[in-house]
Motif scaffolding. Sequence first.
Motif, short mmCIF file in Angstrom:
data_model
loop_
_atom_site.label_atom_id
_atom_site.label_comp_id
_atom_site.label_asym_id
_atom_site.label_seq_id
_atom_site.Cartn_x
_atom_site.Cartn_y
_atom_site.Cartn_z
N PRO A 205 12.89 5.63 5.07
CA PRO A 205 14.28 5.52 4.61
C PRO A 205 15.01 4.26 5.11
O PRO A 205 15.86 3.73 4.41
CB PRO A 205 14.96 6.77 5.15
N GLN A 206 14.67 3.78 6.29
CA GLN A 206 15.33 2.58 6.83
C GLN A 206 14.54 1.31 6.53
O GLN A 206 14.83 0.25 7.06
CB GLN A 206 15.51 2.71 8.35
N GLY A 207 13.55 1.41 5.67
CA GLY A 207 12.72 0.27 5.34
C GLY A 207 11.38 0.34 6.06
O GLY A 207 11.27 0.95 7.12
N ALA A 208 10.39 -0.27 5.46
CA ALA A 208 9.04 -0.23 6.02
C ALA A 208 8.98 -0.97 7.35
O ALA A 208 9.59 -2.02 7.52
CB ALA A 208 8.05 -0.85 5.04
N PRO A 209 8.23 -0.41 8.32
CA PRO A 209 8.08 -1.11 9.60
C PRO A 209 7.27 -2.40 9.41
O PRO A 209 6.57 -2.57 8.41
CB PRO A 209 7.32 -0.12 10.48
N VAL A 210 7.35 -3.28 10.37
CA VAL A 210 6.71 -4.59 10.30
C VAL A 210 5.20 -4.46 10.05
O VAL A 210 4.63 -5.22 9.28
CB VAL A 210 6.97 -5.37 11.61
N TRP A 211 4.55 -3.49 10.65
CA TRP A 211 3.10 -3.34 10.56
C TRP A 211 2.63 -2.79 9.21
O TRP A 211 1.46 -2.88 8.86
CB TRP A 211 2.57 -2.43 11.67
N TYR A 212 3.53 -2.19 8.43
CA TYR A 212 3.11 -1.45 7.25
C TYR A 212 2.48 -2.32 6.16
O TYR A 212 1.51 -1.92 5.53
CB TYR A 212 4.28 -0.66 6.66
N SER A 213 2.98 -3.49 5.95
CA SER A 213 2.45 -4.36 4.90
C SER A 213 0.97 -4.67 5.13
O SER A 213 0.15 -4.56 4.22
CB SER A 213 3.26 -5.66 4.85
N GLN A 214 0.62 -5.03 6.36
CA GLN A 214 -0.79 -5.33 6.67
C GLN A 214 -1.64 -4.07 6.58
O GLN A 214 -2.75 -4.09 6.05
CB GLN A 214 -0.92 -5.96 8.06
N PHE A 215 -1.13 -2.95 7.09
CA PHE A 215 -1.87 -1.70 7.02
C PHE A 215 -2.12 -1.30 5.57
O PHE A 215 -3.24 -0.90 5.21
CB PHE A 215 -1.10 -0.58 7.74
N SER A 216 -1.12 -1.44 4.73
CA SER A 216 -1.26 -1.10 3.32
C SER A 216 -2.30 -1.98 2.64
O SER A 216 -3.13 -1.49 1.87
CB SER A 216 0.10 -1.24 2.62
N ALA A 217 -2.27 -3.26 2.94
CA ALA A 217 -3.26 -4.19 2.36
C ALA A 217 -4.67 -3.84 2.84
O ALA A 217 -5.62 -3.83 2.05
CB ALA A 217 -2.91 -5.63 2.74
N ASP A 218 -4.80 -3.52 4.12
CA ASP A 218 -6.11 -3.13 4.66
C ASP A 218 -6.60 -1.85 4.00
O ASP A 218 -7.78 -1.74 3.63
CB ASP A 218 -6.03 -2.94 6.17
N ALA A 219 -5.72 -0.88 3.86
CA ALA A 219 -6.09 0.39 3.23
C ALA A 219 -6.54 0.17 1.80
O ALA A 219 -7.57 0.72 1.36
CB ALA A 219 -4.91 1.36 3.28
N GLN A 220 -5.82 -0.63 1.07
CA GLN A 220 -6.17 -0.92 -0.32
C GLN A 220 -7.54 -1.60 -0.39
O GLN A 220 -8.37 -1.26 -1.23
CB GLN A 220 -5.10 -1.81 -0.95
N GLY A 221 -7.80 -2.53 0.50
CA GLY A 221 -9.09 -3.21 0.53
C GLY A 221 -10.24 -2.26 0.85
O GLY A 221 -11.30 -2.31 0.23
N LEU A 222 -10.02 -1.38 1.82
CA LEU A 222 -11.05 -0.41 2.18
C LEU A 222 -11.33 0.56 1.04
O LEU A 222 -12.50 0.88 0.74
CB LEU A 222 -10.64 0.36 3.44
N LEU A 223 -10.29 1.05 0.40
CA LEU A 223 -10.48 1.97 -0.73
C LEU A 223 -11.18 1.27 -1.89
O LEU A 223 -12.08 1.84 -2.52
CB LEU A 223 -9.14 2.55 -1.18
N ASN A 224 -10.81 0.06 -2.16
CA ASN A 224 -11.44 -0.72 -3.22
C ASN A 224 -12.93 -0.93 -2.92
O ASN A 224 -13.78 -0.79 -3.80
CB ASN A 224 -10.73 -2.06 -3.38
N SER A 225 -13.23 -1.23 -1.68
CA SER A 225 -14.61 -1.42 -1.27
C SER A 225 -15.43 -0.14 -1.47
O SER A 225 -16.57 -0.18 -1.93
CB SER A 225 -14.65 -1.84 0.21
N ALA A 226 -14.84 1.00 -1.15
CA ALA A 226 -15.53 2.29 -1.33
C ALA A 226 -15.73 2.60 -2.81
O ALA A 226 -16.80 3.05 -3.22
CB ALA A 226 -14.76 3.40 -0.64
N VAL A 227 -14.71 2.33 -3.61
CA VAL A 227 -14.82 2.59 -5.06
C VAL A 227 -15.92 1.74 -5.67
O VAL A 227 -16.67 2.19 -6.54
CB VAL A 227 -13.46 2.32 -5.76
N LYS A 228 -16.06 0.50 -5.21
CA LYS A 228 -17.08 -0.40 -5.74
C LYS A 228 -18.47 -0.12 -5.17
O LYS A 228 -19.45 -0.72 -5.58
CB LYS A 228 -16.71 -1.86 -5.43
N GLY A 229 -18.55 0.80 -4.20
CA GLY A 229 -19.83 1.12 -3.60
C GLY A 229 -20.28 0.11 -2.56
O GLY A 229 -21.44 0.12 -2.14
N GLN A 230 -19.38 -0.75 -2.12
CA GLN A 230 -19.72 -1.76 -1.12
C GLN A 230 -19.73 -1.17 0.29
O GLN A 230 -20.29 -1.75 1.20
CB GLN A 230 -18.74 -2.93 -1.21
#
Length: 75
Positions: free
Chosen positions: A29-54
């Motif tokens: 509610p008060q805005g995303a914490p400083v660390w969230y952007s990097q965590f979100s990008a990392d999570a997206q990369g990891l999920l993408n890697s799993a979907v691709k079977g890498q």
Amino acid sequence: MIKQLASSGQLEGGQRARRELKLVKPLFPQGAPVWYSQFSADAQGLLNSAVKGQTSISDALSQLATKATGHATDS
């Protein structure tokens, strides 16, 4: 927009979506914490890697858990 689509019947499950939207609240509610952007990008990369079977789903989730907790998990 959803209200209009739901009322017109042009949105499958529109009435349910309208009801659910009333319950949606911001994750940060008060805005995303400083660390969230990097965590979100990392999570997206990891999920993408799993979907691709890498990487396995288990390994991707383990790496994500490590990033989320800030320390290594026991294997």
